[in-house]
Design an enzyme around this catalytic site. Structure first.
Site, mmCIF file in Angstrom:
data_model
loop_
_atom_site.group_PDB
_atom_site.id
_atom_site.type_symbol
_atom_site.label_atom_id
_atom_site.label_comp_id
_atom_site.label_asym_id
_atom_site.label_seq_id
_atom_site.Cartn_x
_atom_site.Cartn_y
_atom_site.Cartn_z
ATOM 1 N N ARG A 38 0.771 -1.438 -0.192
ATOM 2 C CA ARG A 38 0.171 -0.229 -0.294
ATOM 3 C C ARG A 38 1.244 0.950 0.590
ATOM 4 O O ARG A 38 0.079 2.698 0.319
ATOM 5 C CB ARG A 38 -0.551 -0.422 1.062
ATOM 6 C CG ARG A 38 -2.520 -0.789 0.473
ATOM 7 C CD ARG A 38 -3.009 -0.296 2.575
ATOM 8 N NE ARG A 38 -4.288 -0.318 2.626
ATOM 9 C CZ ARG A 38 -5.348 -1.204 2.664
ATOM 10 N NH1 ARG A 38 -5.055 -2.498 2.758
ATOM 11 N NH2 ARG A 38 -6.571 -0.748 2.455
ATOM 12 N N ARG A 49 -21.799 -2.440 2.676
ATOM 13 C CA ARG A 49 -21.476 -3.405 4.007
ATOM 14 C C ARG A 49 -21.057 -3.414 4.770
ATOM 15 O O ARG A 49 -21.177 -4.225 6.081
ATOM 16 C CB ARG A 49 -19.487 -3.543 2.805
ATOM 17 C CG ARG A 49 -18.642 -4.797 3.592
ATOM 18 C CD ARG A 49 -17.636 -5.004 2.780
ATOM 19 N NE ARG A 49 -16.649 -4.177 3.367
ATOM 20 C CZ ARG A 49 -15.247 -3.554 2.601
ATOM 21 N NH1 ARG A 49 -14.793 -4.421 2.194
ATOM 22 N NH2 ARG A 49 -14.765 -3.058 2.875
ATOM 23 N N ARG A 93 -17.088 -3.847 10.407
ATOM 24 C CA ARG A 93 -16.176 -2.893 10.481
ATOM 25 C C ARG A 93 -16.064 -1.934 10.937
ATOM 26 O O ARG A 93 -17.525 -0.379 10.125
ATOM 27 C CB ARG A 93 -15.624 -3.460 9.216
ATOM 28 C CG ARG A 93 -14.828 -4.649 8.981
ATOM 29 C CD ARG A 93 -14.712 -4.477 7.602
ATOM 30 N NE ARG A 93 -13.134 -3.736 6.934
ATOM 31 C CZ ARG A 93 -12.515 -3.408 5.997
ATOM 32 N NH1 ARG A 93 -12.805 -4.614 5.682
ATOM 33 N NH2 ARG A 93 -11.593 -2.723 5.830
HETATM 34 P P1 AMP Z 1 -8.150 -3.831 4.587
HETATM 35 O O1 AMP Z 1 -9.317 -4.861 4.844
HETATM 36 O O2 AMP Z 1 -7.258 -3.906 3.260
HETATM 37 O O3 AMP Z 1 -9.549 -2.345 3.495
HETATM 38 O O4 AMP Z 1 -7.653 -2.812 5.630
HETATM 39 C C1 AMP Z 1 -8.426 -1.872 6.406
HETATM 40 C C2 AMP Z 1 -7.184 -1.455 7.118
HETATM 41 O O5 AMP Z 1 -6.500 -2.099 7.229
HETATM 42 C C3 AMP Z 1 -6.709 -0.275 6.372
HETATM 43 O O6 AMP Z 1 -7.654 1.048 6.694
HETATM 44 C C4 AMP Z 1 -5.393 0.011 7.039
HETATM 45 O O7 AMP Z 1 -5.810 0.602 8.474
HETATM 46 C C5 AMP Z 1 -4.919 -1.730 7.339
HETATM 47 N N1 AMP Z 1 -4.101 -1.913 6.430
HETATM 48 C C6 AMP Z 1 -4.075 -2.995 5.197
HETATM 49 N N2 AMP Z 1 -3.293 -3.094 4.886
HETATM 50 C C7 AMP Z 1 -2.466 -2.301 4.981
HETATM 51 C C8 AMP Z 1 -0.750 -2.404 4.197
HETATM 52 N N3 AMP Z 1 -0.469 -3.099 3.693
HETATM 53 N N4 AMP Z 1 -0.212 -1.048 4.989
HETATM 54 C C9 AMP Z 1 -1.287 -0.595 5.801
HETATM 55 N N5 AMP Z 1 -2.313 -0.077 6.717
HETATM 56 C C10 AMP Z 1 -2.722 -1.687 6.044
#
Ligand code: AMP
Length: 370
Positions: A269, A308, A314
């Site tokens: 990311r 969602r 969440r």
């Molecule tokens: P997601 O489920 O991919 O939408 O991720 C939810 C949250 O997890 C994000 O908003 C971040 O707070 C954290 N997160 C997930 N992947 C990463 C990453 N590669 N780098 C930093 N934070 C992450």
């Protein structure tokens, strides 16, 4: 370190341009010492030696003549052992010091041919300078006067050397790598449908799906140290710090050492995560095959995420300001990764609007190519 793809094969960096430059200067200094008081004729063996010959002639930095002949002996990744033709030798070399410039000597077949051709030229001295040399496969008893760098028996490209025509213009030398895994970064803004699609694609392609968001949520649920740390960032829609995320990702990959490959979802990311991933895979002889990005307009994403949030539980899905903050994080830190992978010719954009099945079909068309 980086991995590149030429035609169907992957190559990883092996010898840097700086090391090559040192070797070229070393050879030039030795030749200059041996040619004192004479004007030597340097003969580059085309095509491979064009870069070496150019840099060598500059490094020589004294009176000399430069000429080229063509003696093609390679096709694909293996030596055919057959030298095909010689073209381009038009001047008389009688009484001259001739230094043959070769990019690489491996079996010595080409070298033997060169000796044969120059045997009748009545030269004063015939010397051989080769930038690279493979001692393990050299099978002839012929002298090589100057060697730049000895290397193991690996197929290399770059700095004049090619794989089926490509790679000659690379400044560094790369070696063939036998990548065993298929590793795909499934990319897109929050709500693009990465998780939904990964669930289908991991079965279809027998890959391990790693969602960093899911791993964090699992840790939060189980109240681990990692979970406690990540929660404060996630609840606001901020990114978890790189160091924490990268270590976690590496541990997840290492848990699945025998996998056919991975679908990375939500990682990388940031640019430093992308670089860390490349380096980590490189150490294993692996690489990212491609970034496959789901492209969806932002308004549709907000609607999807709020919907969602009604069932996912969440906190970061339930509040529009947190959703907007996640987009902001995406736009400022993550979206640039498109260029990171574009620069490596690994970016594949896919229209992420439509039914789940339609989108799976579009993604599969890309996965099939990777
Ligand atoms: P997601 O489920 O991919 O939408 O991720 C939810 C949250 O997890 C994000 O908003 C971040 O707070 C954290 N997160 C997930 N992947 C990463 C990453 N590669 N780098 C930093 N934070 C992450």
């Amino acid at each position: 370190m980086s991995t590149i793809k030429l035609h169907d094969k992957y190559f990883k960096t092996f010898i840097s341009a700086a090391k090559i430059d040192q070797a070229v200067h070393k050879i030039a200094a030795l030749v200059k010492k041996d040619c004192k008081g004479e004007i030597p004729v340097f003969i580059g063996i085309l095509n491979g030696s064009f870069m070496f010959a150019a840099d060598f002639a500059r490094a020589y930095n004294a009176d000399c003549e430069v000429s080229f002949v063509k003696l093609a002996s390679y096709e694909g990744t293996g030596s055919t052992g057959k030298v095909k033709e010689l073209v381009g030798l038009s001047q008389s070399l009688e009484g001259r010091i001739v230094v043959i410039l070769e990019d690489i000597i491996d079996t010595g077949n080409t070298l033997e041919e060169i000796f044969e051709i120059f045997r009748n030229q009545k030269v004063k001295q015939l010397k051989i300078a080769s930038l690279f040399f493979k001692p393990d496969v050299f099978r002839k008893g012929l002298p090589i006067d100057y060697i730049g760098i000895s290397i193991p028996d690996k197929f290399i490209v770059g700095y004049g050397l090619d794989y089926n025509g490509l790679g000659r213009n690379l400044a560094d030398i790369y070696q063939l790598t036998t990548q065993k895994m298929t590793n795909i970064v499934l990319f897109g803004p929050p709500g693009a449908g990465k998780g939904t699609q990964a669930d289908v694609l991991k079965e279809k392609y027998n890959l391990i799906h790693i969602s960093t968001g899911d791993v964090f949520r699992y840790n939060i649920k189980n109240e681990t140290k990692l979970g406690t740390l990540a929660k404060s960032f996630m609840d606001k829609g901020d990114l978890v710090p790189d160091a924490v995320t990268i270590d976690m990702l590496k541990a997840e990959v290492d848990k699945n050492a025998d996998a056919n490959g991975f679908i990375f979802d939500g990682f990388p990311r940031t640019e430093s995560q992308a670089k860390a991933l490349d380096e980590f895979l490189q150490e294993k002889g692996e690489a990212i095959n491609g970034m496959v990005a789901l492209e969806v307009p932002e308004d549709l994403l907000v609607t999807r995420l709020l919907k969602r949030g009604e069932t996912s539980g969440r906190p970061d899905d339930q509040d529009e300001s947190k959703i907007r903050n996640r987009f902001n994080e995406y736009e400022t830190k993550t979206a640039i990764l498109k260029h990171y992978y574009e620069d490596q010719n690994k970016y594949y954009g896919v229209n992420g609007v439509g039914s789940i099945e339609e989108i799976t079909e579009r993604l599969s068309a890309v996965f099939d190519k990777l």
